[in-house]
Scaffold this motif. Structure first.
Motif, PDB file in Angstrom:
ATOM      1  N   ILE A   1      -9.816  10.190  -8.482  1.00 53.83           N
ATOM      2  CA  ILE A   1      -9.972   9.385  -7.271  1.00 53.83           C
ATOM      3  C   ILE A   1     -11.212   9.898  -6.543  1.00 53.83           C
ATOM      4  CG2 ILE A   1      -9.005   8.754  -5.025  1.00 53.83           C
ATOM      5  CD1 ILE A   1      -6.224   9.124  -6.234  1.00 53.83           C
ATOM      6  N   LEU A   2     -12.154   9.001  -6.268  1.00 53.21           N
ATOM      7  CA  LEU A   2     -13.382   9.383  -5.563  1.00 53.21           C
ATOM      8  C   LEU A   2     -13.347   8.778  -4.166  1.00 53.21           C
ATOM      9  CD1 LEU A   2     -16.251  10.492  -5.300  1.00 53.21           C
ATOM     10  CD2 LEU A   2     -17.082   8.431  -6.471  1.00 53.21           C
ATOM     11  N   PHE A   3     -13.322   9.646  -3.157  1.00 52.06           N
ATOM     12  CA  PHE A   3     -13.343   9.200  -1.766  1.00 52.06           C
ATOM     13  C   PHE A   3     -14.747   9.380  -1.210  1.00 52.06           C
ATOM     14  CE2 PHE A   3     -12.913  10.453   2.802  1.00 52.06           C
ATOM     15  CZ  PHE A   3     -12.628   9.185   3.280  1.00 52.06           C
ATOM     16  N   ILE A   4     -15.317   8.303  -0.670  1.00 55.49           N
ATOM     17  CA  ILE A   4     -16.648   8.364  -0.071  1.00 55.49           C
ATOM     18  C   ILE A   4     -16.531   7.957   1.388  1.00 55.49           C
ATOM     19  CG2 ILE A   4     -19.007   7.503  -0.125  1.00 55.49           C
ATOM     20  CD1 ILE A   4     -18.709   7.003  -3.083  1.00 55.49           C
ATOM     21  N   ASP A   5     -16.720   8.922   2.267  1.00 52.85           N
ATOM     22  CA  ASP A   5     -16.669   8.649   3.695  1.00 52.85           C
ATOM     23  C   ASP A   5     -17.994   8.039   4.146  1.00 52.85           C
ATOM     24  OD1 ASP A   5     -15.484   8.549   6.138  1.00 52.85           O
ATOM     25  OD2 ASP A   5     -15.696  10.681   6.604  1.00 52.85           O
ATOM     26  N   GLU A   6     -17.909   7.097   5.060  1.00 53.51           N
ATOM     27  CA  GLU A   6     -19.081   6.385   5.576  1.00 53.51           C
ATOM     28  C   GLU A   6     -19.887   5.732   4.454  1.00 53.51           C
ATOM     29  OE1 GLU A   6     -20.874   7.934   9.326  1.00 53.51           O
ATOM     30  OE2 GLU A   6     -20.192   9.861   8.532  1.00 53.51           O
TER      31      GLU A   6
ATOM     32  N   LEU B   1       0.830  -1.201   0.000  1.00 54.52           N
ATOM     33  CA  LEU B   1       0.000   0.000   0.000  1.00 54.52           C
ATOM     34  C   LEU B   1       0.866   1.253   0.000  1.00 54.52           C
ATOM     35  CD1 LEU B   1      -2.673   1.463   0.122  1.00 54.52           C
ATOM     36  CD2 LEU B   1      -2.728   1.087   2.592  1.00 54.52           C
ATOM     37  N   ARG B   2       1.900   1.270   0.821  1.00 56.07           N
ATOM     38  CA  ARG B   2       2.769   2.445   0.870  1.00 56.07           C
ATOM     39  C   ARG B   2       3.440   2.674  -0.485  1.00 56.07           C
ATOM     40  NH1 ARG B   2       5.111   4.914   5.496  1.00 56.07           N
ATOM     41  NH2 ARG B   2       6.667   6.470   4.891  1.00 56.07           N
ATOM     42  N   LYS B   3       3.912   1.601  -1.099  1.00 56.80           N
ATOM     43  CA  LYS B   3       4.554   1.748  -2.415  1.00 56.80           C
ATOM     44  C   LYS B   3       3.556   2.254  -3.447  1.00 56.80           C
ATOM     45  CE  LYS B   3       8.034  -1.839  -1.601  1.00 56.80           C
ATOM     46  NZ  LYS B   3       8.505  -3.193  -1.946  1.00 56.80           N
ATOM     47  N   SER B   4       2.304   1.784  -3.348  1.00 54.95           N
ATOM     48  CA  SER B   4       1.278   2.252  -4.278  1.00 54.95           C
ATOM     49  C   SER B   4       1.014   3.743  -4.092  1.00 54.95           C
ATOM     50  CB  SER B   4      -0.023   1.470  -4.067  1.00 54.95           C
ATOM     51  OG  SER B   4       0.153   0.112  -4.341  1.00 54.95           O
ATOM     52  N   LEU B   5       0.998   4.190  -2.823  1.00 52.48           N
ATOM     53  CA  LEU B   5       0.784   5.614  -2.547  1.00 52.48           C
ATOM     54  C   LEU B   5       1.940   6.442  -3.084  1.00 52.48           C
ATOM     55  CD1 LEU B   5      -0.590   5.477   1.121  1.00 52.48           C
ATOM     56  CD2 LEU B   5      -1.885   5.639  -0.996  1.00 52.48           C
ATOM     57  N   GLU B   6       3.162   5.978  -2.837  1.00 56.42           N
ATOM     58  CA  GLU B   6       4.340   6.729  -3.278  1.00 56.42           C
ATOM     59  C   GLU B   6       4.441   6.774  -4.801  1.00 56.42           C
ATOM     60  OE1 GLU B   6       7.174   5.776   0.622  1.00 56.42           O
ATOM     61  OE2 GLU B   6       7.346   4.550  -1.200  1.00 56.42           O
ATOM     62  N   ASN B   7       3.940   5.710  -5.468  1.00 52.04           N
ATOM     63  CA  ASN B   7       3.981   5.671  -6.936  1.00 52.04           C
ATOM     64  C   ASN B   7       2.738   6.268  -7.578  1.00 52.04           C
ATOM     65  OD1 ASN B   7       6.452   4.327  -6.841  1.00 52.04           O
ATOM     66  ND2 ASN B   7       5.478   2.307  -6.777  1.00 52.04           N
ATOM     67  N   ASP B   8       1.807   6.750  -6.742  1.00 50.51           N
ATOM     68  CA  ASP B   8       0.554   7.329  -7.225  1.00 50.51           C
ATOM     69  C   ASP B   8      -0.192   6.339  -8.126  1.00 50.51           C
ATOM     70  OD1 ASP B   8      -1.414   9.204  -7.334  1.00 50.51           O
ATOM     71  OD2 ASP B   8      -0.414  10.524  -8.783  1.00 50.51           O
ATOM     72  N   SER B   9      -0.252   5.081  -7.656  1.00 49.35           N
ATOM     73  CA  SER B   9      -0.887   4.035  -8.464  1.00 49.35           C
ATOM     74  C   SER B   9      -1.805   3.169  -7.607  1.00 49.35           C
ATOM     75  CB  SER B   9       0.179   3.161  -9.134  1.00 49.35           C
ATOM     76  OG  SER B   9       1.001   2.542  -8.143  1.00 49.35           O
TER      77      SER B   9
END
Length: 431
Positions: free
Chosen positions: A98-103, A30-38
């Motif tokens: 990127i669509l973030f949906i809280d709750e 997950l961290r690598k995905s975040l750092e690679n924006d993927s």
């Protein structure tokens, strides 16, 4: 006006992010995905205040993609469709969304279905955050297209770090560098927050803003400010099922202390006592059964006592029943016998009733010999004729198998005697 402390202290990057080392460690995917924006589409699942929304905020700060945030509390299908339409247009211009949906658990099936196609064809990368079990609250088709990321409550060490960062060190914190905090106060704040960073920060902000000339936060001062964190309990969600399951298994495991603990966890969480009584009544049949037939009598009496007396006195009946069931001998022979009978019926279908046991009250029935050969048990020696009552194809089948516990042991001995008499009769008749 300043934003609340919990909002001000949201991490701006991964280095500021507190906790969740298992999913965000240096070598984690997950961290690598975040750092690679993927990043892929994901569902963040965890208790309140563990960093789900904060991690989404970090992604927003880091990504070069378009980031849209919605709250399932305030948004409906219309808003979702508008975002998806915009995302399709942006994709034509080579800009991903990127669509973030809280709750996200608050979206109904129709609202979640509106997301399905867009996630599947890559119109959006979905990040959904939920405190509820996605297996219950997120459509299976949508969940199968997302990575499930499990968040844990923050550890005691993480919360301790957060306290002193918020009070003294963090540039966006309270900046109370000269205020002393007793160790016992730190321990109490950590214990009461139960891994919820937001609750902890709200507590600290309330205390910090009202210290006046005090330079020390001790237990006496804490009592003036502190309020109790409500027990996390959703009467229709996963926690509801988790707690009733724990109560049931504690009773089955003959552990009255645990049974009382889970019982009162549910009561303090707002559960309807009648729901608990129904489950306890089920335990009296399913787990105690014929090992102690009085268990069912006590269960029905407890229900009557609660309905007659109400709260709080009537709740004592639940305690009495839970303790009794926990300590009663256990047998699931009734449940097993019922399941076996169901299985036999499904496998064999509608086998004919033996002629001796058919109703012979009609003229046609008498002409066909209905009732012929039936022996009236009350006229037999010992009140037992030793006849075989099952359909011919099932003669010799055993369905009920008593357990050698409690009062059922005597029932088993009685059944063994009857079977021996039946065997002797069959041998005498040459069957």
């Amino acid at each position: 006006m300043d934003a609340p402390l919990a909002e001000r202290l949201r991490p701006q990057n991964l280095d500021e992010f507190l906790g969740q080392n298992k999913i965000l460690g240096q070598q984690s995917l997950l961290r690598k995905s975040l750092e690679n924006d993927s990043i892929p589409s994901m569902i963040f699942w965890g208790p309140p205040g563990c960093g789900k929304t904060s991690l989404a905020h970090v992604i927003r700060q880091h990504t070069k993609k378009r980031f849209v945030a919605l709250s399932a509390v305030a948004s409906g299908v219309k808003e979702v469709k508008e975002v998806l339409a915009d995302a399709r247009q942006m994709k034509k211009a080579f800009m991903d969304t990127i669509l973030f949906i809280d709750e996200i658990h608050r979206f109904n099936k129709g609202q979640q279905d509106a997301l399905l196609g867009a996630v599947e064809d890559g119109t959006v990368t979905l990040i959904g955050a939920t405190t509820e079990n996605p297996g219950f609250e997120v459509n299976g088709a949508l969940l199968s297209r997302c990575q499930l990321i499990l968040f844990a409550p923050l550890s005691k060490e993480d919360l301790r770090t957060l306290i002193f960062s918020a009070l003294r060190d963090h540039p966006r914190g309270l900046q109370l560098k000269d205020v002393e905090v007793e160790d016992s106060v730190v321990d109490k704040l950590i214990a009461q927050s139960e891994g919820d960073a937001r609750f902890l920060l709200n507590q600290l902000e309330w205390i910090g803003k009202n210290l006046g000339d005090n330079k020390k936060i001790d237990e006496k001062l804490l009592e003036e400010f502190q309020y109790k964190k409500p027990l996390r309990y959703d009467k229709s969600g996963e926690e509801h099922y988790n707690l009733i399951s724990a109560l049931h298994k504690s009773v089955r495991g003959s552990d009255p202390d645990a049974a009382l603990y889970w019982l009162h966890r549910m009561l303090q969480g707002g559960e309807d006592p009648r729901f608990i009584l129904r489950r306890l009544m089920r335990m009296s049949m399913e787990d105690v059964g014929l090992a102690d037939p009085n268990a069912l009598l006590l269960a029905t009496s407890a229900r009557e006592a609660y309905d007659f007396m109400g709260i709080p006195e009537g709740l004592i009946a639940l305690d009495e029943l839970a303790i009794y069931l926990a300590l009663a001998p256990k047998s699931n022979s009734i449940e097993l016998a019922g399941m076996k009978a169901d299985s036999i019926v499904k496998q064999t279908g509608t086998l004919p009733v033996p002629r001796a046991y058919r109703n012979s009250v009609t003229r046609v029935g008498k002409q066909l010999g209905y009732g012929n050969g039936y022996e009236y048990d009350h006229d037999s020696p010992g009140g037992y004729s030793a006849q075989e009552h099952l359909p011919t194809q099932l003669v010799g089948t055993t369905i009920y198998e008593p357990k050698p516990y409690g009062r059922e042991k005597a029932l088993g001995e009685k059944l063994a005697q009857l079977k021996q008499l039946k065997k002797e009769r069959q041998e005498k008749e040459g069957k």
